[in-house]
Design an enzyme around this catalytic site. Structure first.
Site, short mmCIF file in Angstrom:
data_model
loop_
_atom_site.label_atom_id
_atom_site.label_comp_id
_atom_site.label_asym_id
_atom_site.label_seq_id
_atom_site.Cartn_x
_atom_site.Cartn_y
_atom_site.Cartn_z
N ARG A 26 0.86 -1.18 0.00
CA ARG A 26 0.00 0.00 0.00
C ARG A 26 0.90 1.24 0.00
NH1 ARG A 26 -3.42 -2.73 -1.61
NH2 ARG A 26 -5.43 -3.26 -0.69
N GLU A 54 -4.14 7.58 -4.88
CA GLU A 54 -4.36 6.89 -6.16
C GLU A 54 -5.70 7.31 -6.76
OE1 GLU A 54 -3.97 2.68 -5.46
OE2 GLU A 54 -1.90 2.88 -4.78
N HIS A 69 -1.10 0.37 -9.65
CA HIS A 69 -1.74 -0.58 -8.73
C HIS A 69 -2.34 -1.75 -9.52
CE1 HIS A 69 -3.81 -0.94 -4.56
NE2 HIS A 69 -3.66 -2.15 -5.09
N1 NAD Z 1 -0.49 -4.25 -5.56
C1 NAD Z 1 -1.55 -5.01 -5.50
O1 NAD Z 1 -2.31 -5.11 -6.47
C2 NAD Z 1 -1.84 -5.79 -4.25
C3 NAD Z 1 -2.52 -7.01 -4.35
C4 NAD Z 1 -2.73 -7.76 -3.20
C5 NAD Z 1 -2.31 -7.28 -1.97
N2 NAD Z 1 -1.70 -6.08 -1.90
C6 NAD Z 1 -1.22 -5.58 -0.60
O2 NAD Z 1 -0.28 -6.48 -0.09
C7 NAD Z 1 -0.56 -6.73 1.29
C8 NAD Z 1 -0.10 -8.13 1.62
O3 NAD Z 1 -0.95 -9.03 0.94
P1 NAD Z 1 -0.96 -10.59 1.28
O4 NAD Z 1 -2.01 -11.17 0.43
O5 NAD Z 1 0.40 -11.13 1.27
O6 NAD Z 1 -1.50 -10.50 2.78
P2 NAD Z 1 -1.32 -11.55 3.95
O7 NAD Z 1 -2.38 -11.24 4.94
O8 NAD Z 1 -1.22 -12.94 3.41
O9 NAD Z 1 0.11 -11.17 4.55
C9 NAD Z 1 0.37 -9.99 5.26
C10 NAD Z 1 1.59 -10.21 6.13
O10 NAD Z 1 1.88 -9.01 6.85
C11 NAD Z 1 2.08 -9.36 8.20
N3 NAD Z 1 1.76 -8.21 9.02
C12 NAD Z 1 0.53 -7.79 9.39
N4 NAD Z 1 0.64 -6.68 10.15
C13 NAD Z 1 1.97 -6.43 10.25
C14 NAD Z 1 2.72 -5.45 10.91
N5 NAD Z 1 2.13 -4.49 11.64
N6 NAD Z 1 4.07 -5.47 10.79
C15 NAD Z 1 4.69 -6.40 10.05
N7 NAD Z 1 4.03 -7.39 9.42
C16 NAD Z 1 2.68 -7.39 9.51
C17 NAD Z 1 1.18 -10.55 8.47
O11 NAD Z 1 1.59 -11.31 9.58
C18 NAD Z 1 1.38 -11.30 7.18
O12 NAD Z 1 2.53 -12.08 7.27
C19 NAD Z 1 -2.08 -6.54 1.40
O13 NAD Z 1 -2.50 -6.20 2.68
C20 NAD Z 1 -2.33 -5.43 0.43
O14 NAD Z 1 -2.18 -4.21 1.11
C21 NAD Z 1 -1.45 -5.33 -3.00
O1 DGY Z 2 -5.30 -5.75 -1.83
C1 DGY Z 2 -5.43 -6.21 -2.97
O2 DGY Z 2 -5.78 -7.37 -3.20
C2 DGY Z 2 -5.11 -5.35 -4.16
O3 DGY Z 2 -4.56 -4.15 -3.77
C3 DGY Z 2 -6.27 -5.14 -5.04
O4 DGY Z 2 -7.21 -4.36 -4.33
#
Ligand code: NAD
Ligand code: DGY
Length: 318
Positions: free
Chosen positions: A233, A262, A281
């Site tokens: 994010r 964004e 994104h």
């Molecule tokens: N660019 C994109 O299109 C896109 C797509 C999917 C997800 N994302 C972002 O990526 C992030 C991660 O996605 P994911 O599917 O791997 O999520 P997930 O829930 O599988 O993993 C998140 C990780 O962060 C850790 N975490 C949570 N709070 C924390 C903190 N305060 N300090 C350190 N670590 C912490 C959790 O323990 C976990 O290991 C999402 O939350 C989202 O913001 C972006």
């Molecule tokens: O968190 C996610 O899965 C991506 O940012 C798409 O919203």
């Protein structure tokens, strides 16, 4: 007949599935929260993408029984307001993680091999960039991951096995055996992670406060050649400080799929920063991930409306 209100376009396969299950679907006419609040009406289910679903939207939907997040990060959904009404918020766990991981690797390589400046140079007739544009190999370099959830685990697998990188990660709540199972070295604190990062990649959710996890002081701990990748994010890192350091030659490169605002305003400093690769994104924007996310939402909704507990309910903030 129940209605599912959908805030932004989703894959047609999931819309078809919902119709086959006897649900009516209705799409917001505009991708704005004002339109969502005005139009959600009697919907019993909502699917929302990056627009989120505000507390006002929850209040505007008296019949609502579930909010399904078409993605992993739920930071734009009023989870607490929904919980107060007993409405579960679900998320699409692991549905887009492979796609985001592949995008992360693409951005790492774009930074390491200066793909965007090289492309621009060729178009401008500067074939000589071949001599000026020396990059760096990723093989045997250290990849430092902030957060070790679904996306980070895929990134670790591709970078470790495919590129021969050493992978270290910081994620306090993840058990030791998960790091070991992925051949990743666990690091005890963020500072220890930063000092050894040849490449730093962010994979944790946005903080509830919206404060960046990585501020200017953190960024100063990075080696001067480090490549920073953010597909999590925009609020996870102080993008302004990052841009200033990159402009000053105090970092190697940066690649951001996400920005604090964004779409960005025209005066966003990252837009004019050399050495910065930007994408809108779109880490999760692949045909495969779009189908998986939409279908997961559709199944969660059918479970909820059918009286079953849907998978992947998000806990409200403590
Ligand atoms: N660019 C994109 O299109 C896109 C797509 C999917 C997800 N994302 C972002 O990526 C992030 C991660 O996605 P994911 O599917 O791997 O999520 P997930 O829930 O599988 O993993 C998140 C990780 O962060 C850790 N975490 C949570 N709070 C924390 C903190 N305060 N300090 C350190 N670590 C912490 C959790 O323990 C976990 O290991 C999402 O939350 C989202 O913001 C972006
Ligand atoms: O968190 C996610 O899965 C991506 O940012 C798409 O919203």
């Amino acid at each position: 007949m129940s209605t599912c209100f959908i805030t932004q376009p989703i894959h047609p396969e999931a819309v078809r599935f919902l119709h086959e299950q006897g649900l009516r679907t209705r799409f917001a006419t505009m991708p704005t929260m004002e339109a969502v609040i005005a139009e959600v009406g009697d919907a019993e289910a909502v699917i929302t993408r990056d627009l989120g679903f505000s507390a006002e939207a929850v209040a505007a939907a008296p019949a609502l029984r579930i909010i399904a997040c078409h993605g992993s990060g739920t930071n734009r959904i009023a989870v607490a307001a929904a919980a107060r009404r007993g409405i579960p918020v679900t998320r699409a766990v692991d549905a887009n993680s492979r796609s985001v991981a592949e995008m992360t690797i693409a951005l790492m390589l774009a930074g390491a091999r200066r793909i965007c400046p090289a492309d621009a140079a060729v178009r401008q007739g500067n074939w000589g960039f071949r001599y000026e544009g020396a990059g760096t190999e990723l093989h045997r370099k250290t990849l430092a991951l902030v957060g070790f959830g679904a996306i980070a685990r895929h990134v670790a697998q591709i970078a470790g096995h495919g590129l021969g990188m050493k992978v270290v990660a910081w994620s306090p709540s993840v058990p030791d055996d998960v790091f070991a199972a992925h051949g990743v070295v666990r690091v005890a604190c963020i500072e220890d992670l930063l000092v050894q990062a040849d490449v730093l990649s962010l994979h944790r959710p946005a903080s509830v406060s919206g404060q960046p996890l990585l501020d200017a002081k953190h960024l100063e701990l990075l080696p001067g050649h480090a490549i920073i990748v953010n597909t999590s994010r925009g609020s996870a890192i102080d993008t302004r400080a990052l841009t200033e350091m990159l402009k000053a030659g105090r970092l190697g490169a940066a690649a951001l799929d996400v920005l604090p605002q964004e779409p960005p305003l025209p005066d966003e400093a990252a837009l004019s920063c050399p050495g910065m690769t930007l994408t809108p994104h779109m880490g999760a924007t692949t045909e495969e991930a779009l189908i998986r996310m939409a279908m997961m939402c559709a199944h969660q909704i059918m479970d909820c409306l059918g009286g079953r507990v849907p998978a992947h309910i998000v806990s409200p903030p403590a």
